[in-house]
Design a protein around this motif. Structure first.
Motif, PDB file in Angstrom:
ATOM      1  N   GLY A  52     -10.948 -59.367  63.980  1.00 43.59           N
ATOM      2  CA  GLY A  52     -10.949 -59.879  65.348  1.00 43.59           C
ATOM      3  C   GLY A  52     -10.336 -58.883  66.295  1.00 43.59           C
ATOM      4  N   SER A  53     -10.849 -57.655  66.263  1.00 45.91           N
ATOM      5  CA  SER A  53     -10.232 -56.548  66.992  1.00 45.91           C
ATOM      6  C   SER A  53     -10.484 -56.557  68.494  1.00 45.91           C
ATOM      7  N   GLY A  54     -11.330 -57.454  68.960  1.00 50.78           N
ATOM      8  CA  GLY A  54     -11.602 -57.501  70.401  1.00 50.78           C
ATOM      9  C   GLY A  54     -12.155 -56.185  70.900  1.00 50.78           C
ATOM     10  N   TRP A  55     -11.545 -55.629  71.922  1.00 52.23           N
ATOM     11  CA  TRP A  55     -11.995 -54.357  72.484  1.00 52.23           C
ATOM     12  C   TRP A  55     -11.422 -53.162  71.732  1.00 52.23           C
ATOM     13  N   GLY A  56     -10.495 -53.400  70.798  1.00 54.95           N
ATOM     14  CA  GLY A  56      -9.940 -52.322  69.988  1.00 54.95           C
ATOM     15  C   GLY A  56      -8.772 -51.595  70.607  1.00 54.95           C
ATOM     16  N   ILE A  60      -6.615 -48.625  68.808  1.00 48.67           N
ATOM     17  CA  ILE A  60      -6.728 -47.272  69.376  1.00 48.67           C
ATOM     18  C   ILE A  60      -5.340 -46.697  69.638  1.00 48.67           C
ATOM     19  N   GLU A  61      -4.480 -47.492  70.216  1.00 46.00           N
ATOM     20  CA  GLU A  61      -3.117 -47.020  70.480  1.00 46.00           C
ATOM     21  C   GLU A  61      -2.365 -46.749  69.181  1.00 46.00           C
ATOM     22  N   LYS A  65      -0.865 -43.028  67.550  1.00 50.47           N
ATOM     23  CA  LYS A  65       0.517 -42.844  67.119  1.00 50.47           C
ATOM     24  C   LYS A  65       0.640 -42.613  65.605  1.00 50.47           C
ATOM     25  N   ASN A  66      -0.417 -42.907  64.853  1.00 52.44           N
ATOM     26  CA  ASN A  66      -0.381 -42.807  63.392  1.00 52.44           C
ATOM     27  C   ASN A  66      -1.605 -42.059  62.881  1.00 52.44           C
ATOM     28  N   PRO A  67      -1.660 -40.744  63.067  1.00 55.41           N
ATOM     29  CA  PRO A  67      -2.871 -39.978  62.717  1.00 55.41           C
ATOM     30  C   PRO A  67      -3.161 -39.892  61.223  1.00 55.41           C
TER      31      PRO A  67
END
Length: 83
Positions: A52-56, A60-61, A65-67
């Motif tokens: 249920g990620s919506g727009w993501g 994305i954020e 922060k966690n590559p």
């Protein structure tokens, strides 16, 4: 978790109704498992599945922060899917 046959058919119907193609979508196949390393390679330390990620925007954020973490997002509302 195991679903009854009507629920399983409904869920596969939702998953197979994408109105467009994109290299960002993982093609789902019945009775098979997704191996995240097939999509992200072996350099990542962990994987996160967001339902249920919506727009993501949250994922994305978090990805910025966690590559070293791979993110897989699932959303059933077609109007929220963007490429």
């Amino acid at each position: 978790m195991k679903f009854d046959q009507p629920t399983t058919e409904k869920l596969w119907g939702i998953a197979s109704r994408l109105p467009f193609e994109s290299p960002y979508f993982i093609e789902l196949k019945r009775q098979s498992k997704i191996n995240p390393k097939d999509y992200f390679g072996s350099s990542l330390n962990q994987f996160v599945l967001e339902l249920g990620s919506g727009w993501g925007e949250v994922a994305i954020e978090l990805a910025r922060k966690n590559p070293t973490t791979g993110f897989i997002l699932m959303e059933k509302n077609r109007d929220r899917l963007q490429v």
